[in-house]
Design a protein around this motif. Structure first.
Motif, mmCIF file in Angstrom:
data_model
loop_
_atom_site.group_PDB
_atom_site.id
_atom_site.type_symbol
_atom_site.label_atom_id
_atom_site.label_comp_id
_atom_site.label_asym_id
_atom_site.label_seq_id
_atom_site.Cartn_x
_atom_site.Cartn_y
_atom_site.Cartn_z
ATOM 1 N N THR A 60 27.854 100.026 166.312
ATOM 2 C CA THR A 60 28.001 99.108 164.981
ATOM 3 C C THR A 60 26.795 98.361 164.800
ATOM 4 N N GLU A 61 26.026 98.073 165.882
ATOM 5 C CA GLU A 61 24.877 97.312 165.933
ATOM 6 C C GLU A 61 23.810 97.509 167.049
ATOM 7 N N THR A 62 22.700 97.275 166.726
ATOM 8 C CA THR A 62 21.564 97.298 167.842
ATOM 9 C C THR A 62 20.791 95.985 167.587
ATOM 10 N N PHE A 63 20.554 95.455 168.569
ATOM 11 C CA PHE A 63 19.605 94.127 168.735
ATOM 12 C C PHE A 63 18.961 93.799 169.765
ATOM 13 N N TYR A 64 18.000 92.718 169.795
ATOM 14 C CA TYR A 64 17.382 92.177 171.121
ATOM 15 C C TYR A 64 18.032 90.865 171.394
ATOM 16 N N ASP A 65 18.307 90.741 172.685
ATOM 17 C CA ASP A 65 18.989 89.611 172.980
ATOM 18 C C ASP A 65 18.251 88.513 173.263
ATOM 19 N N ASP A 66 18.466 87.291 173.765
ATOM 20 C CA ASP A 66 17.501 86.233 173.905
ATOM 21 C C ASP A 66 16.597 86.513 174.918
#
Length: 152
Positions: free
Chosen positions: A127-133
């Motif tokens: 549902t999503e891909t992202f870069y974490d902190d």
């Protein structure tokens, strides 16, 4: 064939020690796990044992009244490829569905390809891909626990 046990709480010391040992071999942050787990709502531990030794586990907790989070899971190296992760996941999903949750969510990374593939085989959708902190690329997956329903 391993025995599968589940606990809607933090397990007893012997079981937890086995989980922490395996967790530290895979994720290297066992010292944080117990502290964080104690703060998670409606925590569920599913553990596979063989000859009273932990050979695999899945941990999850409640995100909201209708959504559950599959947090951590691992299988001992020598027991991988034998369907143990699938057995743990299937029981986790069954228990979570019986408890009234409508969806289960998880996050993973590309480096955990076997887990990504296992999640997809068990009905999760990306549902999503992202870069974490920390700048690590992460993948969010969600599975509806209601038959014939899209991810909610």
């Amino acid at each position: 064939m391993p025995q599968i046990h589940h606990y809607w709480r933090i397990p007893d010391e012997q079981v937890m020690d086995g989980i922490l040992q395996l967790h530290n071999e895979v994720f290297e942050n066992a010292d944080e796990l117990l502290e964080k787990a104690a703060k998670r709502p409606n925590i569920l531990f599913v553990a596979a044992t063989e000859q009273n030794k932990i050979i695999g586990y899945k941990i999850g907790y409640e995100l909201s009244a209708d959504r559950y989070y599959s947090w951590y899971g691992a299988v001992q190296t020598e027991f991988r490829g034998k369907g143990i992760a699938s057995m743990l996941m299937e029981l986790q999903h069954c228990l979570v569905m019986e408890a009234g949750y409508k969806a289960i969510e998880t996050k993973t990374r590309n480096k955990w390809r076997n887990m990504l593939i296992l999640n997809i085989k068990h009905g999760f959708d990306i549902t999503e891909t992202f870069y974490d902190d920390e700048g690590i690329h992460r993948i969010t997956l969600v599975k509806s626990l209601i038959e014939n329903k899209e991810v909610i």
